[in-house]
Design a protein around this motif. Structure first.
Motif, short mmCIF file in Angstrom:
data_model
loop_
_atom_site.label_atom_id
_atom_site.label_comp_id
_atom_site.label_asym_id
_atom_site.label_seq_id
_atom_site.Cartn_x
_atom_site.Cartn_y
_atom_site.Cartn_z
N LEU A 49 0.85 -1.19 0.00
CA LEU A 49 0.00 0.00 0.00
C LEU A 49 0.88 1.23 0.00
CD1 LEU A 49 -2.55 -1.57 0.19
CD2 LEU A 49 -3.19 -0.24 2.19
N HIS A 50 0.92 1.89 -1.11
CA HIS A 50 1.80 3.04 -1.28
C HIS A 50 1.12 3.96 -2.28
CE1 HIS A 50 5.57 5.15 -2.41
NE2 HIS A 50 5.86 4.91 -1.15
N TRP A 51 1.50 5.19 -2.31
CA TRP A 51 0.86 6.17 -3.19
C TRP A 51 1.27 6.02 -4.66
CZ3 TRP A 51 4.28 9.02 -5.85
CH2 TRP A 51 5.57 9.12 -5.32
N SER A 52 2.43 5.44 -4.96
CA SER A 52 2.91 5.36 -6.35
C SER A 52 1.94 4.65 -7.29
CB SER A 52 4.27 4.67 -6.40
OG SER A 52 5.23 5.42 -5.71
N PRO A 53 1.41 3.46 -6.92
CA PRO A 53 0.46 2.81 -7.82
C PRO A 53 -0.81 3.64 -8.04
CG PRO A 53 1.29 1.24 -6.22
CD PRO A 53 1.77 2.60 -5.80
N VAL A 54 -1.21 4.37 -7.03
CA VAL A 54 -2.41 5.20 -7.17
C VAL A 54 -2.19 6.27 -8.24
CG1 VAL A 54 -3.94 6.82 -5.98
CG2 VAL A 54 -3.14 4.77 -4.80
N ILE A 55 -1.03 6.91 -8.21
CA ILE A 55 -0.70 7.93 -9.22
C ILE A 55 -0.64 7.29 -10.61
CG2 ILE A 55 1.06 9.56 -10.02
CD1 ILE A 55 -0.42 10.57 -7.57
N ALA A 56 -0.04 6.11 -10.71
CA ALA A 56 0.06 5.41 -11.99
C ALA A 56 -1.32 5.08 -12.54
CB ALA A 56 0.90 4.15 -11.85
N VAL A 57 -2.20 4.58 -11.69
CA VAL A 57 -3.56 4.23 -12.12
C VAL A 57 -4.34 5.49 -12.50
CG1 VAL A 57 -5.77 3.28 -11.32
CG2 VAL A 57 -3.64 2.05 -10.86
N LEU A 58 -4.20 6.56 -11.73
CA LEU A 58 -4.87 7.82 -12.07
C LEU A 58 -4.41 8.34 -13.43
CD1 LEU A 58 -4.92 9.74 -8.64
CD2 LEU A 58 -6.87 8.78 -9.88
N ALA A 59 -3.11 8.27 -13.70
CA ALA A 59 -2.59 8.71 -14.99
C ALA A 59 -3.15 7.86 -16.12
CB ALA A 59 -1.07 8.68 -14.99
N VAL B 89 -6.01 6.14 -16.14
CA VAL B 89 -7.43 6.44 -16.30
C VAL B 89 -7.62 7.78 -17.02
CG1 VAL B 89 -9.55 7.01 -15.03
CG2 VAL B 89 -8.19 5.02 -14.37
N ALA B 90 -6.87 8.80 -16.59
CA ALA B 90 -7.02 10.13 -17.17
C ALA B 90 -6.66 10.15 -18.65
CB ALA B 90 -6.17 11.14 -16.40
N ILE B 91 -5.54 9.51 -19.01
CA ILE B 91 -5.08 9.56 -20.40
C ILE B 91 -5.73 8.46 -21.24
CG2 ILE B 91 -3.07 9.32 -21.91
CD1 ILE B 91 -1.43 10.55 -19.58
N GLY B 92 -5.69 7.23 -20.74
CA GLY B 92 -6.16 6.10 -21.54
C GLY B 92 -7.66 5.98 -21.65
N MET C 266 -10.14 8.47 -20.16
CA MET C 266 -10.87 9.73 -20.26
C MET C 266 -10.35 10.62 -21.39
SD MET C 266 -11.34 10.42 -16.18
CE MET C 266 -12.54 11.71 -16.39
N HIS C 267 -9.22 10.23 -21.99
CA HIS C 267 -8.64 10.94 -23.14
C HIS C 267 -8.26 12.38 -22.83
CE1 HIS C 267 -9.60 7.47 -25.55
NE2 HIS C 267 -10.83 7.52 -25.09
N TRP C 268 -7.80 12.62 -21.61
CA TRP C 268 -7.29 13.95 -21.27
C TRP C 268 -5.90 14.08 -21.88
CZ3 TRP C 268 -8.57 14.53 -15.35
CH2 TRP C 268 -9.96 14.56 -15.20
N SER C 269 -5.49 15.30 -22.12
CA SER C 269 -4.17 15.52 -22.73
C SER C 269 -3.06 15.23 -21.73
CB SER C 269 -4.06 16.95 -23.25
OG SER C 269 -3.97 17.86 -22.16
N LEU C 270 -1.94 14.77 -22.26
CA LEU C 270 -0.78 14.47 -21.42
C LEU C 270 -0.29 15.69 -20.64
CD1 LEU C 270 1.43 12.58 -20.39
CD2 LEU C 270 2.70 13.06 -22.47
N PRO C 271 -0.18 16.87 -21.28
CA PRO C 271 0.28 18.04 -20.50
C PRO C 271 -0.64 18.36 -19.32
CG PRO C 271 0.46 18.51 -22.84
CD PRO C 271 -0.27 17.21 -22.71
N LEU C 272 -1.96 18.26 -19.51
CA LEU C 272 -2.89 18.53 -18.42
C LEU C 272 -2.69 17.54 -17.27
CD1 LEU C 272 -5.36 19.94 -17.17
CD2 LEU C 272 -6.79 18.33 -18.46
N VAL C 273 -2.59 16.26 -17.62
CA VAL C 273 -2.40 15.22 -16.59
C VAL C 273 -1.06 15.43 -15.88
CG1 VAL C 273 -2.15 12.74 -16.20
CG2 VAL C 273 -3.90 13.58 -17.77
#
Length: 194
Positions: A154-164, A166-169, A171-178
């Protein structure tokens, strides 16, 4: 350590690999470039982490993360970051030339061949097969690169990876925004909770 010592260690050895010479750096990246059809990242990781043991998996991930935030192709940036780390400016130059030189020659020859014979159906089928293999290699490398993140429990790193992801893959948000949103959060969490 002397740069002339052997840089390959037995798989079970706890000793860090010897510092690579400029010649070793050059030929390692020549081999990466000649192996890297469809993407050189999987081969760079295999050569640097698994075979030569010049970096740990976490060090590779950190250097590659830096390369992703620099302008230009990720693996090219990584080659310069890696080469500079082990050989200064000359190391950055030899890894860049080793990575880019052979593909430049090969692509020039293939471009001529494609221009001459590209309309053949067999070429399209070959490229489809190469694409499938390249996607498989990229997925395997992503899994290997993610293991150190998830190995901490349980660490924050996987959470950030999963959020990235979800956001890019999804939700199709732009990489610079993410990157603008998640990078400061990730850095702050790393600062507070290593």
């Amino acid at each position: 350590m002397s740069s002339s010592t052997s840089s390959t260690q037995p798989a079970g050895s706890d000793q860090p690999a010897a510092r690579p010479s400029l010649t070793e750096l050059f030929f390692a990246f020549v081999m990466v470039s000649l192996s890297g059809f469809g993407g050189a990242l999987p081969w760079a990781r295999r050569k640097i982490v698994d075979q030569k043991r010049w970096m740990t998996a976490e060090e590779f991930n950190e250097a590659f993360a830096l390369a992703q935030f620099l302008p230009g192709p990720n693996v090219v940036n990584f080659s310069v970051v890696f080469g500079t780390r082990f050989g200064g400016a000359p190391g950055g130059i030899v890894t860049l030339v080793g990575l880019m030189g052979p593909p430049l020659v090969i692509v020039t020859i293939l471009a001529w061949l494609y221009d001459s014979y590209g309309g053949a159906d067999v070429i399209g089928r070959m490229l489809t097969g190469i694409l499938a293999a390249a996607i498989g290699l990229m997925i395997a490398t992503m899994i290997k690169m993610a293991k150190p993140l998830f190995a901490r429990g349980l660490h924050w790193s996987p959470v950030i990876a999963v959020l990235a992801f979800v956001a890019i893959g999804l939700m199709h948000w732009s990489l610079p925004l993410v990157a603008i949103v998640l990078a400061p959060i990730s850095v702050a969490l790393a600062w507070v909770r290593p």
